[in-house]
Design a protein around this motif. Sequence first.
Motif, short mmCIF file in Angstrom:
data_model
loop_
_atom_site.label_atom_id
_atom_site.label_comp_id
_atom_site.label_asym_id
_atom_site.label_seq_id
_atom_site.Cartn_x
_atom_site.Cartn_y
_atom_site.Cartn_z
N LEU A 198 -7.97 -0.17 3.11
CA LEU A 198 -8.09 -1.44 3.24
C LEU A 198 -8.79 -2.18 2.11
O LEU A 198 -9.83 -3.11 2.15
N LEU A 199 -7.99 -2.29 0.95
CA LEU A 199 -8.48 -2.91 -0.34
C LEU A 199 -7.31 -3.63 -0.81
O LEU A 199 -6.11 -3.07 -0.98
N HIS A 200 -7.34 -4.86 -1.02
CA HIS A 200 -6.21 -5.64 -1.24
C HIS A 200 -6.54 -6.54 -2.69
O HIS A 200 -7.42 -7.17 -2.83
N HIS A 219 0.75 -1.22 -0.07
CA HIS A 219 0.04 -0.05 -0.02
C HIS A 219 0.94 1.25 0.05
O HIS A 219 1.90 1.27 0.78
N GLY A 220 0.56 2.18 -0.83
CA GLY A 220 1.19 3.63 -0.69
C GLY A 220 2.21 3.55 -1.81
O GLY A 220 2.82 4.53 -2.00
N LEU A 221 2.49 2.35 -2.53
CA LEU A 221 3.42 2.51 -3.55
C LEU A 221 2.93 2.67 -4.73
O LEU A 221 2.18 2.21 -5.31
N ALA A 241 -1.65 -13.12 -3.47
CA ALA A 241 -1.16 -12.20 -2.61
C ALA A 241 -1.48 -12.63 -1.06
O ALA A 241 -2.80 -12.19 -0.74
N PRO A 242 -0.65 -12.46 -0.17
CA PRO A 242 -1.06 -12.42 1.19
C PRO A 242 -1.14 -11.03 1.60
O PRO A 242 -0.77 -10.31 1.05
N PHE A 243 -2.05 -10.92 2.84
CA PHE A 243 -2.30 -9.51 2.97
C PHE A 243 -0.93 -8.68 3.60
O PHE A 243 -0.03 -9.32 3.95
N GLN A 244 -0.93 -7.40 2.99
CA GLN A 244 0.00 -6.59 3.91
C GLN A 244 -0.17 -6.27 5.06
O GLN A 244 -1.15 -6.63 5.67
N SER A 245 1.02 -5.83 6.00
CA SER A 245 0.72 -6.04 7.43
C SER A 245 -0.26 -5.09 8.05
O SER A 245 -0.91 -5.65 8.95
N GLU A 246 -0.52 -3.96 7.29
CA GLU A 246 -1.76 -3.20 8.01
C GLU A 246 -3.10 -3.88 7.83
O GLU A 246 -4.07 -3.90 8.70
N PHE A 247 -3.41 -4.39 6.71
CA PHE A 247 -4.46 -5.30 6.52
C PHE A 247 -4.67 -6.33 7.47
O PHE A 247 -5.71 -6.64 8.25
N SER A 248 -3.31 -7.29 7.68
CA SER A 248 -3.57 -8.20 8.70
C SER A 248 -3.68 -8.03 9.96
O SER A 248 -4.68 -8.55 10.68
#
Length: 244
Positions: free
Chosen positions: A203-205, A30-32, A224-231
Motif C-alpha cells: 500500500l504505497l502509492h 502495482h505489480g508491473l 495519480a488516483p489510487f489503484q483499485s486495491e489501494f482504494s
Amino acid sequence: MPISNQTVASSEPLSILYQSADLVAINKPHGLLVHRSPIASDASEFAVQLLRDQLGQRVYPVHRLDRKTGGVLLFALSETMNSVMQQRFAEGAIEKTYLAIVRGYTPDEQVIDYPLRRDDNPDVYQDAVTRLRTVQRTEIPLAFGKHATSRYSLVELTPTTGRMHQLRKHMAHIMHPIIGDRPHGCNKQNKLFLNRFDMNTMLLHAHQLQFRDPVTSELVTITAPFQSEFSRMMTELFATSDLA
C-alpha cells in the motif's frame, strides 16, 4: 483479485495522466515492472514495452518505481529530454509525493533523517531524508495479538533523497511499516491483511510529481488516483476511497 508480485494483466491500456510533445506520465499498476530485470524472471510484460506499443513510439523512463508501488511514472519521448529530466531528478528539482497506509498511529509530522546501506554494497551508507505528514488515522475492530483493535495511518511521504527502497526502509525504521511490504514490513500484519481482506498489494502509492517544464518553464503537477486495491483498503480502513 488482489495483485501479487506477479505482473498485472495488460488487457486494458495503461492510464495516461499527462502527455506533451516531450513527456508522458502513466498511472503504473502495482505489480508491473518498469523494465526488464534479471531478478524478476517471472515477468513477461513491462511498463516501457506496454507504453511503447500503446503510443507507437519509443519511450524512456526518467525515474523508477518499485515493482510493488503504483502511481505516477514519468517517461521522456526523446533521448535529449530523457537526459535533461534524469539530471533534474538527480538534482532534486522534481518534487515527489507518495501516500502509504502504515501500521499504528504516526506523528502529525516528522523528518526521518536516517542513512541507508546501499543494496549493492552493504559497506557503504548514503544519506537519506524523508518528510512525513499524517493525513488520517483509524482504529478498527480487528483483533491483532493481544489487542482487540488495530490502528493504521494514511501518511504523505516526501523523499528529499532518492535511495533504493528509501520510503519502505524509513517507515520500517520508525516502527510504522507499510502494509504489504516484504521484506521490510511486518509479516504478521501482511498475513492479517491477506487473511482478513484477501489483500497482498503493497500500500504505497506515488501520488504526485511536480516540476518546471524544461521547454516552457511552466509548473507541471501530475497526480495519480489510487489503484483499485489501494482504494478498496481506503474504504475498508478509513471509510473512504478518496483523500481526507
